[in-house]
Write a protein that holds these residues in place. Structure first.
Motif, short mmCIF file in Angstrom:
data_model
loop_
_atom_site.label_atom_id
_atom_site.label_comp_id
_atom_site.label_asym_id
_atom_site.label_seq_id
_atom_site.Cartn_x
_atom_site.Cartn_y
_atom_site.Cartn_z
N GLN A 1 0.83 -1.21 0.00
CA GLN A 1 0.00 0.00 0.00
C GLN A 1 0.86 1.26 0.00
N ALA A 2 1.98 1.21 0.72
CA ALA A 2 2.88 2.35 0.73
C ALA A 2 3.42 2.62 -0.67
N MET A 3 3.80 1.57 -1.38
CA MET A 3 4.31 1.75 -2.72
C MET A 3 3.22 2.25 -3.67
N PHE A 4 2.01 1.73 -3.49
CA PHE A 4 0.90 2.16 -4.35
C PHE A 4 0.61 3.64 -4.15
N HIS A 5 0.53 4.07 -2.89
CA HIS A 5 0.18 5.47 -2.63
C HIS A 5 1.34 6.42 -2.92
N PHE A 6 2.56 5.94 -2.83
CA PHE A 6 3.71 6.77 -3.21
C PHE A 6 3.69 7.02 -4.71
N LEU A 7 3.49 5.97 -5.48
CA LEU A 7 3.42 6.13 -6.93
C LEU A 7 2.18 6.93 -7.35
N SER A 8 1.08 6.75 -6.63
CA SER A 8 -0.15 7.48 -6.97
C SER A 8 -0.01 8.96 -6.64
N GLY A 9 0.46 9.25 -5.43
CA GLY A 9 0.63 10.64 -5.02
C GLY A 9 -0.66 11.44 -5.10
N TYR A 10 -1.74 10.86 -4.62
CA TYR A 10 -3.04 11.54 -4.73
C TYR A 10 -3.14 12.71 -3.76
N THR A 11 -3.68 13.81 -4.26
CA THR A 11 -4.00 14.97 -3.42
C THR A 11 -4.93 15.87 -4.22
N SER A 12 -5.14 17.07 -3.72
CA SER A 12 -5.87 18.09 -4.46
C SER A 12 -4.96 19.30 -4.62
N LYS A 13 -4.84 19.81 -5.83
CA LYS A 13 -4.13 21.06 -6.01
C LYS A 13 -4.95 22.15 -5.36
N LEU A 14 -4.28 22.90 -4.47
CA LEU A 14 -5.01 23.93 -3.73
C LEU A 14 -4.86 25.29 -4.41
N ALA A 15 -5.78 26.17 -4.11
CA ALA A 15 -5.82 27.48 -4.76
C ALA A 15 -4.50 28.20 -4.63
N GLY A 16 -4.00 28.69 -5.77
CA GLY A 16 -2.82 29.54 -5.78
C GLY A 16 -1.49 28.84 -5.92
N THR A 17 -1.42 27.52 -5.73
CA THR A 17 -0.13 26.85 -5.81
C THR A 17 0.39 26.79 -7.24
N GLU A 18 -0.52 26.87 -8.21
CA GLU A 18 -0.14 26.99 -9.61
C GLU A 18 -1.02 28.04 -10.25
N ARG A 19 -0.50 28.64 -11.28
CA ARG A 19 -1.26 29.66 -11.99
C ARG A 19 -2.56 29.07 -12.53
N GLY A 20 -3.68 29.75 -12.26
CA GLY A 20 -4.96 29.30 -12.78
C GLY A 20 -5.74 28.40 -11.85
N ILE A 21 -5.13 27.96 -10.76
CA ILE A 21 -5.84 27.10 -9.81
C ILE A 21 -6.53 27.99 -8.77
N THR A 22 -7.86 28.03 -8.78
CA THR A 22 -8.61 28.90 -7.87
C THR A 22 -9.43 28.12 -6.85
N SER A 23 -9.59 26.82 -7.04
CA SER A 23 -10.29 25.98 -6.08
C SER A 23 -9.66 24.59 -6.14
N PRO A 24 -9.82 23.77 -5.10
CA PRO A 24 -9.16 22.46 -5.08
C PRO A 24 -9.53 21.60 -6.28
N GLN A 25 -8.53 20.95 -6.87
CA GLN A 25 -8.74 20.04 -7.99
C GLN A 25 -8.03 18.73 -7.72
N ALA A 26 -8.76 17.62 -7.83
CA ALA A 26 -8.16 16.30 -7.59
C ALA A 26 -7.04 16.06 -8.59
N THR A 27 -5.94 15.53 -8.10
CA THR A 27 -4.81 15.26 -8.98
C THR A 27 -3.99 14.10 -8.44
N PHE A 28 -3.26 13.46 -9.33
CA PHE A 28 -2.31 12.42 -8.94
C PHE A 28 -0.92 12.91 -9.32
N SER A 29 -0.12 13.17 -8.32
CA SER A 29 1.23 13.68 -8.55
C SER A 29 2.22 12.63 -8.07
N THR A 30 2.77 11.90 -9.02
CA THR A 30 3.63 10.75 -8.72
C THR A 30 4.72 11.11 -7.71
#
Length: 528
Positions: free
Chosen positions: A363-392
């Motif tokens: 499970q640790a390896m699965f979730h590390f490779l998945s890297g699931y979270t939500s991009k939060l407002a302001g962390t990237e240009r154009g992100i104004t509300s949380p968006q689900a994302t998988f960041s390896t």
């Protein structure tokens, strides 16, 4: 316009009459104010604003494709290729641009607190406040080290130089270009200081695995008994906040390497998100923002110059940059032993992941490779509300090599050092974003404390029906019903629907990985 070679152009900047080399913090603060680049706040910190670029601009980042990088880099949407000719042409333009400035600012320092593996770097800035940022974020050398310093990588940053995409082959006026062959990072068109920090992290993610060292997008701290904990997670998930624990010494808040002898900080400072910051909730961070620190896009009271950390009118991604030594509870130098606990942080915008769960190796390896979270407002240009994302690997924007390179290294280290791994959801509870509420920080702190202090070692667990992870039934300081996300929703049917949807997203995301052992998905992924 006369064309200069890469080496000659760099020498011209380093030794030009307009170069201010290795200015002290007071000198840089004076320059910032003199040049009207920023304002002095009531805390003594310098405040600067960054215009329309208030976060990273990932679509404007490129890596030069040459004989060194072409067969090594994991090319794609994250690691976009450009040619050497395009890089050289833009490089020459930027060098000429900076040559004609009245002043430029140069910082010489290091990335990597472990002297065996550190990278000498130099940062050449158009702005004095950017150079102050570099001084506080990277590792500062002694006078003796400055005298013998030879940069292994250079950042050249010209925020007011704007590219012409039709001529310069960029995607916009902004550009972040990396040449591993020439060992140069070229930045222009954006005033957001975080591009410098993350560019160096990307470089270390390329170089460290060559020496058998795992580079990690994580914070780290150490307890009184010498027990080391790692906190993985993207911006806004709580790495900085949760690692700044008064009962544990901070190793670093964002970037680390894990060698055969233990972990070390890659940086010499912290870049803390400070929206909603208060002395009551986060005293260590609050008290660290003083003279020499840099506030980015924070709003000040017009008369008192007191920072209003609740004001997000410029961006949600307000930041404070300060040296580790501004905190009174750190490991110095930032080097420690092998971790005993790893915590994966996610800000789940769907509100269905348990607030804490214990993971098996798979499970640790699965979730590390998945890297699931939500991009939060302001962390990237154009992100104004949380968006689900998988960041390896909880940091895909900064990984030049294939994800499996880092995942395999982590798996070996978990086995070698018998590390316990937990998944902690700092996101929503009682419903998805817009319906439920963000998990209380006090609850999260209690859960993390329970994981670090061994309370969960022999606790009673219950498997989550959708994700298979082991959820504790009791954690001191947390209501039992909070631990079971379904019990916090007003509609169980709606919870079931959202949980199935997220489980399916996990499975679909994992299909992109090649050459991953079958048992990682079978034993580590969702159970529905």
């Amino acid at each position: 316009m006369k064309t200069v070679g890469i080496d000659n152009g760099l020498s011209t900047l380093l030794y030009g009459s307009n170069a201010n080399v290795q200015l002290s913090v007071p000198q840089l603060v004076e320059k910032v104010l003199e040049r009207k680049e920023g304002t002095l706040s009531a805390t003594g910190a310098v405040l600067a604003t960054t215009g329309k670029y208030t976060g990273r601009s990932p679509k404007d980042k490129f890596i030069v494709q040459d004989e060194i990088s072409k067969d090594k880099v994991d090319w794609g949407k994250v690691n976009q290729p450009i040619s050497e000719d395009v890089f050289d042409a833009l490089y020459n333009k930027v060098v000429h641009y900076l040559e004609n400035k009245d002043e430029i600012f140069i910082f010489k320092g290091f990335a990597g607190a472990d002297e065996k593996y550190r990278l000498p770097i130099q940062v050449i800035n158009e702005f004095a406040w950017h150079n102050l940022f570099a001084h506080q974020l990277f590792i500062r050398p002694t006078e003796e080290e400055v005298a013998t310093h030879e940069a292994g990588f250079s950042i050249i940053s010209a925020p007011t130089f704007k590219a012409d995409p039709s001529i310069d082959k960029t995607n916009s006026e902004a550009f972040i270009l990396v040449s591993f062959k020439k060992r140069i990072i070229l930045i222009g068109g954006t005033e957001y200081a975080g591009e410098m920090k993350k560019s160096i992290f990307s470089i270390m993610n390329y170089l460290l695995p060559e020496n058998g060292i795992l580079p990690m997008h994580c914070s780290a701290n150490v307890g009184r008994e010498g027990d080391v904990a790692l906190f993985f997670g993207l911006s806004g998930t709580g790495k900085t906040t949760l690692s700044a624990d008064p009962n544990r010494k901070l190793i670093g808040d964002d970037e680390h390497g894990w060698s055969n002898t233990g972990v070390f900080n890659i940086e010499g400072g912290c870049y803390a998100k400070c929206i909603g910051l208060s002395q009551e909730k986060e005293p260590q961070i609050f008290d660290s923002i003083r003279f020499g620190s840099v506030l980015e896009n924070v709003v000040l009271n017009e008369n008192s110059r007191i920072p209003d950390y609740d004001d997000s009118s410029l961006t949600e991604n307000t930041r404070a940059a300060y040296p580790l030594q501004a905190m009174n509870n750190i490991v110095d130098p930032s080097v420690a032993g092998h971790p005993t606990t790893i915590i994966f942080l996610t800000a789940d915008a769907t509100g269905v992941l348990p607030p804490i769960s214990k993971l098996s190796k798979e499970q640790a390896m699965f979730h590390f490779l998945s890297g699931y979270t939500s991009k939060l407002a302001g962390t990237e240009r154009g992100i104004t509300s949380p968006q689900a994302t998988f960041s390896t690997c909880f940091g895909s924007p900064f990984l030049p090599l294939p994800a499996t390179t880092y995942a395999e290294m982590l798996g070996k280290k978990i086995d070698e050092h018998n590390v316990q791994v937990f998944l902690v959801n700092t996101g929503w509870t009682g419903g998805e974003y817009g319906v439920g509420n963000r998990m209380k920080l006090s609850y999260t702190r209690s859960m993390v404390q329970a994981a670090l202090e061994g309370e969960l070692t022999n606790a009673e667990f219950q498997p989550d029906p959708y994700f298979g992870v082991n959820v504790p039934l009791h954690v001191t300081g947390v209501p039992d019903e909070v631990l079971q996300p379904k019990k916090t929703w007003t509609s169980e049917a709606e919870y079931d629907k959202k949980a199935r949807e997220l489980a399916e997203k996990f499975k679909q995301n994992f299909t992109k990985f090649q050459h991953v052992p079958n048992n990682i998905l079978a034993l580590g992924g969702p159970t529905v």
